[in-house]
Scaffold this motif. Structure first.
Motif, short mmCIF file in Angstrom:
data_model
loop_
_atom_site.label_atom_id
_atom_site.label_comp_id
_atom_site.label_asym_id
_atom_site.label_seq_id
_atom_site.Cartn_x
_atom_site.Cartn_y
_atom_site.Cartn_z
N PHE A 150 -10.22 20.66 6.74
CA PHE A 150 -10.65 19.49 5.97
C PHE A 150 -10.42 18.20 6.76
O PHE A 150 -11.29 17.33 6.83
CB PHE A 150 -9.90 19.44 4.65
CG PHE A 150 -10.31 18.29 3.77
CD1 PHE A 150 -11.44 18.37 2.96
CD2 PHE A 150 -9.58 17.10 3.75
CE1 PHE A 150 -11.83 17.31 2.16
CE2 PHE A 150 -9.96 16.05 2.96
CZ PHE A 150 -11.09 16.14 2.15
N LEU A 151 -9.23 18.06 7.37
CA LEU A 151 -8.91 16.85 8.12
C LEU A 151 -9.86 16.65 9.29
O LEU A 151 -10.21 15.52 9.63
CB LEU A 151 -7.47 16.90 8.62
CG LEU A 151 -6.37 16.87 7.56
CD1 LEU A 151 -5.00 17.01 8.20
CD2 LEU A 151 -6.44 15.59 6.74
N LEU A 169 -3.21 8.31 7.16
CA LEU A 169 -2.78 6.94 7.47
C LEU A 169 -1.28 6.74 7.33
O LEU A 169 -0.61 6.27 8.25
CB LEU A 169 -3.52 5.96 6.56
CG LEU A 169 -3.33 4.48 6.86
CD1 LEU A 169 -3.86 4.13 8.23
CD2 LEU A 169 -4.03 3.63 5.79
N GLY A 170 -0.73 7.08 6.16
CA GLY A 170 0.71 7.05 5.95
C GLY A 170 1.42 5.85 6.54
O GLY A 170 1.13 4.70 6.22
N ARG A 171 2.39 6.12 7.43
CA ARG A 171 3.20 5.07 8.05
C ARG A 171 2.35 4.07 8.83
O ARG A 171 2.72 2.91 8.97
CB ARG A 171 4.24 5.71 8.96
CG ARG A 171 5.22 4.71 9.58
CD ARG A 171 6.12 5.39 10.58
NE ARG A 171 6.97 6.40 9.97
CZ ARG A 171 8.13 6.11 9.38
NH1 ARG A 171 8.56 4.87 9.32
NH2 ARG A 171 8.86 7.07 8.85
N GLU A 172 1.22 4.52 9.36
CA GLU A 172 0.40 3.64 10.19
C GLU A 172 -0.29 2.55 9.39
O GLU A 172 -0.97 1.70 9.96
CB GLU A 172 -0.65 4.47 10.95
CG GLU A 172 -0.06 5.61 11.76
CD GLU A 172 1.07 5.15 12.68
OE1 GLU A 172 0.92 4.10 13.33
OE2 GLU A 172 2.11 5.85 12.74
N ALA A 173 -0.13 2.55 8.08
CA ALA A 173 -0.66 1.44 7.29
C ALA A 173 -0.05 0.12 7.73
O ALA A 173 -0.68 -0.94 7.59
CB ALA A 173 -0.37 1.67 5.80
N ALA A 222 0.85 -1.19 0.00
CA ALA A 222 0.00 0.00 0.00
C ALA A 222 0.89 1.23 0.00
O ALA A 222 1.85 1.32 0.76
CB ALA A 222 -0.92 0.01 1.21
N ILE A 223 0.56 2.17 -0.86
CA ILE A 223 1.30 3.43 -0.98
C ILE A 223 0.34 4.53 -0.53
O ILE A 223 -0.55 4.94 -1.28
CB ILE A 223 1.77 3.66 -2.43
CG1 ILE A 223 2.59 2.46 -2.90
CG2 ILE A 223 2.57 4.95 -2.55
CD1 ILE A 223 2.77 2.38 -4.40
N GLU A 224 0.51 4.97 0.72
CA GLU A 224 -0.49 5.86 1.32
C GLU A 224 0.16 7.12 1.88
O GLU A 224 1.23 7.07 2.49
CB GLU A 224 -1.22 5.13 2.46
CG GLU A 224 -1.97 3.88 2.03
CD GLU A 224 -3.15 4.17 1.11
OE1 GLU A 224 -3.73 5.27 1.21
OE2 GLU A 224 -3.50 3.30 0.29
N PRO A 225 -0.48 8.28 1.68
CA PRO A 225 0.08 9.54 2.18
C PRO A 225 -0.29 9.81 3.63
O PRO A 225 -1.26 9.25 4.16
CB PRO A 225 -0.56 10.58 1.27
CG PRO A 225 -1.92 10.00 0.99
CD PRO A 225 -1.70 8.50 0.90
N ASN A 226 0.47 10.69 4.26
CA ASN A 226 0.06 11.32 5.51
C ASN A 226 -0.30 12.76 5.16
O ASN A 226 0.57 13.62 5.06
CB ASN A 226 1.18 11.29 6.55
CG ASN A 226 0.79 12.00 7.83
OD1 ASN A 226 -0.29 12.58 7.93
ND2 ASN A 226 1.66 11.98 8.82
N ASN A 227 -1.57 13.01 4.96
CA ASN A 227 -2.00 14.32 4.49
C ASN A 227 -1.89 15.41 5.55
O ASN A 227 -2.00 16.59 5.23
CB ASN A 227 -3.44 14.24 3.97
CG ASN A 227 -3.51 13.57 2.61
OD1 ASN A 227 -2.86 14.00 1.68
ND2 ASN A 227 -4.28 12.51 2.51
N THR A 243 5.08 19.43 -0.85
CA THR A 243 5.68 18.11 -0.58
C THR A 243 4.68 17.25 0.15
O THR A 243 4.18 17.62 1.22
CB THR A 243 6.96 18.25 0.25
OG1 THR A 243 7.88 19.11 -0.42
CG2 THR A 243 7.62 16.89 0.45
N VAL A 244 4.36 16.09 -0.44
CA VAL A 244 3.41 15.15 0.15
C VAL A 244 4.17 13.88 0.52
O VAL A 244 4.68 13.18 -0.36
CB VAL A 244 2.28 14.81 -0.84
CG1 VAL A 244 1.25 13.89 -0.16
CG2 VAL A 244 1.62 16.07 -1.36
N PRO A 245 4.26 13.55 1.82
CA PRO A 245 4.95 12.32 2.20
C PRO A 245 4.08 11.09 2.01
O PRO A 245 2.97 11.01 2.57
CB PRO A 245 5.28 12.55 3.69
CG PRO A 245 4.20 13.48 4.16
CD PRO A 245 3.81 14.33 2.99
#
Length: 247
Positions: free
Chosen positions: A134-135, A144-148, A106-111, A237-239
């Protein structure tokens, strides 16, 4: 997104895959990357049939939580920016694992960690404010990011790795059509209006939203002015976090 480097995809072992499924493929941004890296077959799947016509190759309409494939049909099942939009990402990952014989990714961002730099002084601050509104209002975990990795473990997968990849989006002269359209949307606050309902579902009051909208329009007019003078530059920059697990 993967124009700069594909090193963060190394743990997917794409060179050893014969059959890959890209779930929630949308218009095929990741699908095309996978097809460049995989000698075998890459199937794109999305619930929205209108998007699949842009993907080409083998595509299937389907639900991420009820995949229309037999157990073990693919070597690798992967998604990009999908789990952040699902109310139950664990259910989807369990389904990914069912149809995979080897790996799930899974390739997921931390917005929440997006950063903006701009020649318009007000833009970074207003972008942070709008993002927080928005969040607060969105009902899925778009951070979600790293918590995936935790979702993978809860779904019964062994996590092999989590690798960060920063996507940079730059606007600088000469400006393309997309940049010009984005500037005009800032000047009219069209983007904020699209997200108004979500923002007001969170902690933002109508008065706070209206105040942000007026400041946003003013900022947008400055963006347009700088673009006309060839002076506007912006870097966002979007991680993203590439999480790989074994079945």
């Amino acid at each position: 997104m993967w124009a700069d480097s594909r090193a963060a995809l190394s743990d997917l072992h794409l060179d050893a895959c014969d059959r890959v499924l890209d779930v929630g493929c949308g218009t095929g941004e990741l699908t095309r990357v996978l097809r460049e890296e995989v000698d075998g077959t890459v199937v794109g799947l999305d619930a929205d049939a209108s998007l699949l016509s842009s993907v080409g190759g083998p595509v299937v309409r389907g639900d991420a939580t009820r995949l229309p494939f037999a157990d073990g049909a693919f070597d690798l099942v992967v998604c990009q920016a999908l789990l952040i939009n699902l109310p139950d990402p664990e259910a989807a990952v369990r389904e990914f694992a069912r149809v995979a014989t080897d790996r799930v990714a899974a390739i997921e961002p931390n917005n929440a960690a997006v950063t903006v730099e701009s020649t318009v002084d007000a833009e970074p601050t207003l972008a942070r404010r709008a993002r927080q509104f928005f969040l607060d209002g969105v009902r899925t975990d778009v951070t979600l990011g790293r918590e995936a990795a935790d979702v993978f473990r809860d779904a019964g997968l062994s996590v092999v790795s989590t690798t960060r990849y920063d996507q940079e989006r730059r606007v600088e002269p000469p400006y393309g059509d997309d940049a010009v359209r984005a500037a005009r949307r800032k000047a009219t606050a069209a983007g904020l209006e699209d997200d108004r309902e979500t923002m007001l579902d969170g902690e933002a009051t109508p008065a706070e939203y209206d105040a942000l909208r007026e400041r946003w329009r003013s900022m947008g007019r400055t963006v347009v002015d700088q673009m006309q003078d060839g002076e506007y530059e912006r870097r966002e920059t979007v991680p993203f976090f590439v999480t790989v697990g074994t079945v």
